[in-house]
Motif scaffolding. Structure first.
Motif, PDB file in Angstrom:
ATOM      1  N   TYR A  60       0.796  -1.236   0.000  1.00  0.00           N
ATOM      2  CA  TYR A  60       0.000   0.000   0.000  1.00  0.00           C
ATOM      3  C   TYR A  60       0.820   1.273   0.000  1.00  0.00           C
ATOM      4  O   TYR A  60       0.489   2.243  -0.656  1.00  0.00           O
ATOM      5  N   ALA A  61       1.913   1.258   0.761  1.00  0.00           N
ATOM      6  CA  ALA A  61       2.566   2.505   1.111  1.00  0.00           C
ATOM      7  C   ALA A  61       3.050   3.352  -0.067  1.00  0.00           C
ATOM      8  O   ALA A  61       2.884   4.557  -0.055  1.00  0.00           O
ATOM      9  N   PRO A  62       3.635   2.764  -1.110  1.00  0.00           N
ATOM     10  CA  PRO A  62       4.258   3.623  -2.131  1.00  0.00           C
ATOM     11  C   PRO A  62       3.297   4.200  -3.149  1.00  0.00           C
ATOM     12  O   PRO A  62       3.737   4.747  -4.144  1.00  0.00           O
ATOM     13  N   TYR A  63       2.009   4.150  -2.942  1.00  0.00           N
ATOM     14  CA  TYR A  63       1.096   4.561  -3.999  1.00  0.00           C
ATOM     15  C   TYR A  63       0.207   5.724  -3.624  1.00  0.00           C
ATOM     16  O   TYR A  63      -0.081   5.971  -2.461  1.00  0.00           O
TER      17      TYR A  63
ATOM     18  N   ASP B  59      -0.415  11.530  -1.836  1.00  0.00           N
ATOM     19  CA  ASP B  59       0.637  10.713  -2.432  1.00  0.00           C
ATOM     20  C   ASP B  59       1.439   9.976  -1.366  1.00  0.00           C
ATOM     21  O   ASP B  59       1.122  10.031  -0.166  1.00  0.00           O
ATOM     22  N   SER B  60       2.460   9.271  -1.806  1.00  0.00           N
ATOM     23  CA  SER B  60       3.237   8.419  -0.908  1.00  0.00           C
ATOM     24  C   SER B  60       3.967   9.210   0.172  1.00  0.00           C
ATOM     25  O   SER B  60       4.352   8.651   1.198  1.00  0.00           O
ATOM     26  N   GLU B  61       4.152  10.507  -0.053  1.00  0.00           N
ATOM     27  CA  GLU B  61       4.833  11.342   0.931  1.00  0.00           C
ATOM     28  C   GLU B  61       3.857  12.125   1.804  1.00  0.00           C
ATOM     29  O   GLU B  61       4.261  12.938   2.624  1.00  0.00           O
TER      30      GLU B  61
ATOM     31  N   ALA C 283      -7.006   3.787  -5.945  1.00  0.00           N
ATOM     32  CA  ALA C 283      -5.552   3.739  -5.867  1.00  0.00           C
ATOM     33  C   ALA C 283      -4.947   3.924  -7.249  1.00  0.00           C
ATOM     34  O   ALA C 283      -5.419   3.335  -8.232  1.00  0.00           O
ATOM     35  N   GLU C 284      -3.924   4.756  -7.307  1.00  0.00           N
ATOM     36  CA  GLU C 284      -3.144   4.954  -8.529  1.00  0.00           C
ATOM     37  C   GLU C 284      -1.757   4.396  -8.263  1.00  0.00           C
ATOM     38  O   GLU C 284      -1.102   4.803  -7.305  1.00  0.00           O
ATOM     39  N   PHE C 285      -1.293   3.499  -9.110  1.00  0.00           N
ATOM     40  CA  PHE C 285       0.016   2.891  -8.901  1.00  0.00           C
ATOM     41  C   PHE C 285       1.118   3.847  -9.343  1.00  0.00           C
ATOM     42  O   PHE C 285       1.751   3.680 -10.374  1.00  0.00           O
ATOM     43  N   SER C 286       1.335   4.842  -8.521  1.00  0.00           N
ATOM     44  CA  SER C 286       2.338   5.862  -8.779  1.00  0.00           C
ATOM     45  C   SER C 286       2.733   6.470  -7.451  1.00  0.00           C
ATOM     46  O   SER C 286       1.897   6.627  -6.559  1.00  0.00           O
ATOM     47  N   LEU C 287       3.993   6.807  -7.303  1.00  0.00           N
ATOM     48  CA  LEU C 287       4.438   7.437  -6.067  1.00  0.00           C
ATOM     49  C   LEU C 287       3.754   8.780  -5.865  1.00  0.00           C
ATOM     50  O   LEU C 287       3.437   9.172  -4.743  1.00  0.00           O
ATOM     51  N   TYR C 288       3.537   9.481  -6.975  1.00  0.00           N
ATOM     52  CA  TYR C 288       2.938  10.807  -6.912  1.00  0.00           C
ATOM     53  C   TYR C 288       1.639  10.812  -7.701  1.00  0.00           C
ATOM     54  O   TYR C 288       1.533  10.171  -8.732  1.00  0.00           O
ATOM     55  N   CYS C 289       0.671  11.559  -7.213  1.00  0.00           N
ATOM     56  CA  CYS C 289      -0.654  11.542  -7.813  1.00  0.00           C
ATOM     57  C   CYS C 289      -0.692  12.362  -9.107  1.00  0.00           C
ATOM     58  O   CYS C 289      -0.157  13.468  -9.164  1.00  0.00           O
TER      59      CYS C 289
END
Length: 123
Positions: free
Chosen positions: A28-31, A51-53, A96-102
């Motif tokens: 879950y965390a990196p997305y 986003d992930s951050e 959920a978007e499989f990307s670190l940043y939205c």
């Protein structure tokens, strides 16, 4: 991948609700995670992304009343909704978007969806 929303219900205008979305089946965390909503008779619209951050973006008209947050340790996304209005009545979806940043508040950016939870606000 499974996203399961909870926390919807029927409340009066002016009150608050917290929606939750538990993710399973992937790391879950990196997305990027997001909330969308679809009001009766209207198209689905983006409510907020995070986003992930932990950087959040909101539908401009909702900023200040809604807050998105995430608990990566428990694979859970939240939407805190305050000062609810009848116009907030909708089915709320977790995505959920499989990307670190939205990429943005567009449902075409999302890769997975929950089934939604209904929020009904009475005046």
């Amino acid at each position: 991948v499974q996203l399961v929303e909870s926390g919807g219900g029927s409340v009066q205008a002016g009150t608050s609700l917290r929606l939750a979305c538990v993710a399973s089946g992937y790391s879950y965390a990196p997305y990027c995670m997001a909330w969308f909503r679809q009001a009766p008779g209207k198209e689905r619209e983006g409510v907020a992304t995070i986003d992930s951050e932990g950087s959040a973006n909101y539908l401009y008209s909702l900023k200040g009343r809604f807050t998105i947050s995430r608990d990566d340790a428990n694979n859970t996304l939240y939407l805190h909704m305050h000062s609810l209005e009848p116009e907030d009545t909708a089915v709320y979806y977790c995505a959920a978007e499989f990307s670190l940043y939205c990429s943005g508040l567009s449902d075409s950016n999302m890769d997975y969806w929950g089934k939604g939870t209904l929020v009904t606000i009475s005046s």
